[in-house]
Design an enzyme around this catalytic site. Structure first.
Site, mmCIF file in Angstrom:
data_model
loop_
_atom_site.group_PDB
_atom_site.id
_atom_site.type_symbol
_atom_site.label_atom_id
_atom_site.label_comp_id
_atom_site.label_asym_id
_atom_site.label_seq_id
_atom_site.Cartn_x
_atom_site.Cartn_y
_atom_site.Cartn_z
ATOM 1 N N VAL A 147 4.179 12.163 4.035
ATOM 2 C CA VAL A 147 4.597 13.254 3.144
ATOM 3 C C VAL A 147 3.507 14.293 2.931
ATOM 4 O O VAL A 147 3.785 15.402 2.463
ATOM 5 C CB VAL A 147 5.078 12.721 1.763
ATOM 6 N N TYR A 170 -4.776 9.546 -11.052
ATOM 7 C CA TYR A 170 -3.337 9.211 -10.975
ATOM 8 C C TYR A 170 -2.585 9.962 -12.079
ATOM 9 O O TYR A 170 -1.535 10.557 -11.836
ATOM 10 C CB TYR A 170 -3.148 7.699 -11.092
ATOM 11 N N LYS A 179 0.462 12.688 -11.605
ATOM 12 C CA LYS A 179 1.829 12.509 -12.119
ATOM 13 C C LYS A 179 2.182 13.583 -13.159
ATOM 14 O O LYS A 179 3.357 13.975 -13.261
ATOM 15 C CB LYS A 179 2.001 11.092 -12.672
ATOM 16 N N THR A 224 5.891 -4.034 -8.538
ATOM 17 C CA THR A 224 5.846 -3.796 -7.089
ATOM 18 C C THR A 224 4.418 -4.065 -6.624
ATOM 19 O O THR A 224 3.531 -4.321 -7.448
ATOM 20 C CB THR A 224 6.196 -2.330 -6.748
ATOM 21 N N THR A 275 1.404 -2.301 -8.372
ATOM 22 C CA THR A 275 0.808 -2.780 -9.624
ATOM 23 C C THR A 275 0.234 -4.199 -9.484
ATOM 24 O O THR A 275 -0.190 -4.789 -10.485
ATOM 25 C CB THR A 275 1.851 -2.793 -10.770
HETATM 26 N N1 LIG Z 1 5.037 0.474 -9.671
HETATM 27 C C1 LIG Z 1 4.869 1.153 -10.810
HETATM 28 O O1 LIG Z 1 4.442 0.599 -11.845
HETATM 29 C C2 LIG Z 1 5.221 2.609 -10.875
HETATM 30 C C3 LIG Z 1 5.373 3.183 -12.155
HETATM 31 C C4 LIG Z 1 5.689 4.535 -12.258
HETATM 32 C C5 LIG Z 1 5.845 5.294 -11.117
HETATM 33 N N2 LIG Z 1 5.693 4.708 -9.886
HETATM 34 C C6 LIG Z 1 5.834 5.564 -8.724
HETATM 35 O O2 LIG Z 1 6.923 5.099 -7.942
HETATM 36 C C7 LIG Z 1 6.720 5.440 -6.576
HETATM 37 C C8 LIG Z 1 6.913 4.205 -5.708
HETATM 38 O O3 LIG Z 1 5.980 3.226 -6.115
HETATM 39 P P1 LIG Z 1 6.104 1.667 -5.780
HETATM 40 O O4 LIG Z 1 5.702 0.947 -7.004
HETATM 41 O O5 LIG Z 1 7.397 1.370 -5.132
HETATM 42 O O6 LIG Z 1 4.882 1.543 -4.748
HETATM 43 P P2 LIG Z 1 4.750 0.725 -3.359
HETATM 44 O O7 LIG Z 1 3.313 0.739 -3.011
HETATM 45 O O8 LIG Z 1 5.460 -0.569 -3.469
HETATM 46 O O9 LIG Z 1 5.571 1.647 -2.334
HETATM 47 C C9 LIG Z 1 5.146 2.969 -2.081
HETATM 48 C C10 LIG Z 1 5.461 3.326 -0.632
HETATM 49 O O10 LIG Z 1 4.999 4.672 -0.410
HETATM 50 C C11 LIG Z 1 4.470 4.729 0.896
HETATM 51 N N3 LIG Z 1 3.578 5.860 1.067
HETATM 52 C C12 LIG Z 1 2.319 6.021 0.570
HETATM 53 N N4 LIG Z 1 1.786 7.161 1.035
HETATM 54 C C13 LIG Z 1 2.721 7.745 1.824
HETATM 55 C C14 LIG Z 1 2.759 8.940 2.597
HETATM 56 N N5 LIG Z 1 1.682 9.752 2.701
HETATM 57 N N6 LIG Z 1 3.897 9.255 3.257
HETATM 58 C C15 LIG Z 1 4.965 8.420 3.220
HETATM 59 N N7 LIG Z 1 4.973 7.251 2.553
HETATM 60 C C16 LIG Z 1 3.867 6.926 1.849
HETATM 61 C C17 LIG Z 1 3.731 3.381 1.040
HETATM 62 O O11 LIG Z 1 3.449 3.072 2.406
HETATM 63 C C18 LIG Z 1 4.711 2.433 0.371
HETATM 64 O O12 LIG Z 1 5.609 1.870 1.301
HETATM 65 C C19 LIG Z 1 5.303 6.028 -6.497
HETATM 66 O O13 LIG Z 1 5.392 7.430 -6.510
HETATM 67 C C20 LIG Z 1 4.660 5.517 -7.770
HETATM 68 O O14 LIG Z 1 3.600 6.343 -8.193
HETATM 69 C C21 LIG Z 1 5.411 3.384 -9.743
#
Ligand SMILES: NC(=O)c1ccc[n+]([C@@H]2O[C@H](COP(=O)([O-])OP(=O)(O)OC[C@H]3O[C@@H](n4cnc5c(N)ncnc54)[C@H](O)[C@@H]3O)[C@@H](O)[C@H]2O)c1
Length: 286
Positions: free
Chosen positions: A62, A154, A158, A189, A192
């Site tokens: 991305v 981070y 966000k 996930t 975290t």
């Molecule tokens: N897990 C949490 O507590 C939490 C809370 C709030 C927001 N989020 C947000 O939710 C979203 C998903 O998080 P998650 O917990 O599923 O994380 P995760 O690490 O399980 O999955 C994230 C995915 O994004 C992919 N990714 C990273 N960089 C990339 C890039 N440059 N291009 C394409 N893909 C890329 C990774 O390879 C991974 O498969 C993120 O934006 C995260 O910041 C997560």
């Protein structure tokens, strides 16, 4: 029971769909009849997840406008038409003391979490506006509203993602295109793993976030937190004097992302992010 949005046949791309929230969202939207593509920088994991879910997967970084062009051209020729929905979900979350953060890690957080969202919106919004329909859902975070020690960059990313989302929503108002932000609290996930969950912040599952994304596709709301009450509840703290806020935060031990990380449990995630940061900087894997 949630009323089903009309996703039947809709062409949907979910970034970061190899695992976690992205994969749960792909499964849910596909089960509601959407034609789902997942794009991820981790191509092997993405293809594996796509095969498991019965959706289409492919490499997408991305942070790269060229990678977005390739992915969208591929989807358009494969699907016989352009995207109806983009879920900008890819993100990274290294934690720790701000002063110890390296430049490659900072670049990665900002490039994925901010530039990635901007690239995605710019790649699809003009075409959607021309067609008079479409929806972009940006997965931001409650860290886009709540400052947390140990998350300086981070948090910055966000807050930026939420701001960009709300601003693009206004810019495209009246075109038939909606832009929404989903703000999860802590989610179980890999992102975290080993991080101290709790501390006043509710913890949910990826499927809860997927359900919120589905709900937002139906309501086209500007923003929705997961759980739903947490953003409105946090907003009321704007009226609480900082002295009282600090006291409450001390009681909830809000410095846990600095002091209570389980480094062994977090190692797999940090190794993955480290490999990604090196590749992002054009370095050979060590
Ligand atoms: N897990 C949490 O507590 C939490 C809370 C709030 C927001 N989020 C947000 O939710 C979203 C998903 O998080 P998650 O917990 O599923 O994380 P995760 O690490 O399980 O999955 C994230 C995915 O994004 C992919 N990714 C990273 N960089 C990339 C890039 N440059 N291009 C394409 N893909 C890329 C990774 O390879 C991974 O498969 C993120 O934006 C995260 O910041 C997560």
């Amino acid at each position: 029971m949630l009323k089903k949005p009309s996703l039947g046949g809709a062409r949907v791309l979910i970034t970061g769909g190899a695992r976690g929230i992205g994969a749960a969202t792909a499964a849910l939207l596909a089960s509601h009849g959407a034609r789902v593509w997942i794009g991820d920088v981790d191509e092997d994991a993405c293809l594996h997840t796509a095969a498991q879910l019965g959706v289409t997967g492919g490499r997408l970084d991305v942070t790269s406008a060229a990678s977005w062009r390739d992915m969208l051209e591929h989807i358009e020729s494969d699907a016989g038409g352009p995207l109806d929905v983009l879920v900008n979900n890819a993100g990274v979350m290294p934690l720790g003391a701000f002063e110890a953060e390296t430049e490659p890690v900072r670049d990665l957080i900002l490039d994925v979490n901010v530039r990635g969202v901007l690239n995605g919106m710019q790649a699809v919004l003009p075409g959607m506006a021309q067609r008079g329909r479409g929806h972009v859902v940006n997965v931001a975070s409650m860290a886009g509203m709540i400052p947390v020690p140990g998350m300086v960059t981070y948090n910055a990313s966000k807050f930026a993602a939420l701001g960009a989302s709300l601003s693009a929503r206004r810019e495209y108002a009246g075109t038939g295109v909606a832009v929404s932000a989903v703000l999860p609290s802590a989610v179980r996930t890999e992102l975290t793993a080993g991080a101290p969950l709790g501390g006043g912040m509710p913890t949910v599952d990826p499927e809860d976030v997927a359900a919120a994304i589905l709900a937002v596709l139906r309501t086209r709301a500007a923003r929705r937190s997961v759980p739903r009450w947490v953003a409105p509840a946090w907003s009321t703290t704007a009226f609480v004097p900082e002295r009282l806020q600090s006291l409450a935060r001390r009681l909830l031990d809000d410095r846990r992302a600095l002091t209570s990380i389980d480094t062994a449990a977090r190692k797999t995630y940090l190794d993955r992010v480290d490999r990604q940061a090196r590749a992002h900087r054009g370095e050979a894997p060590s």
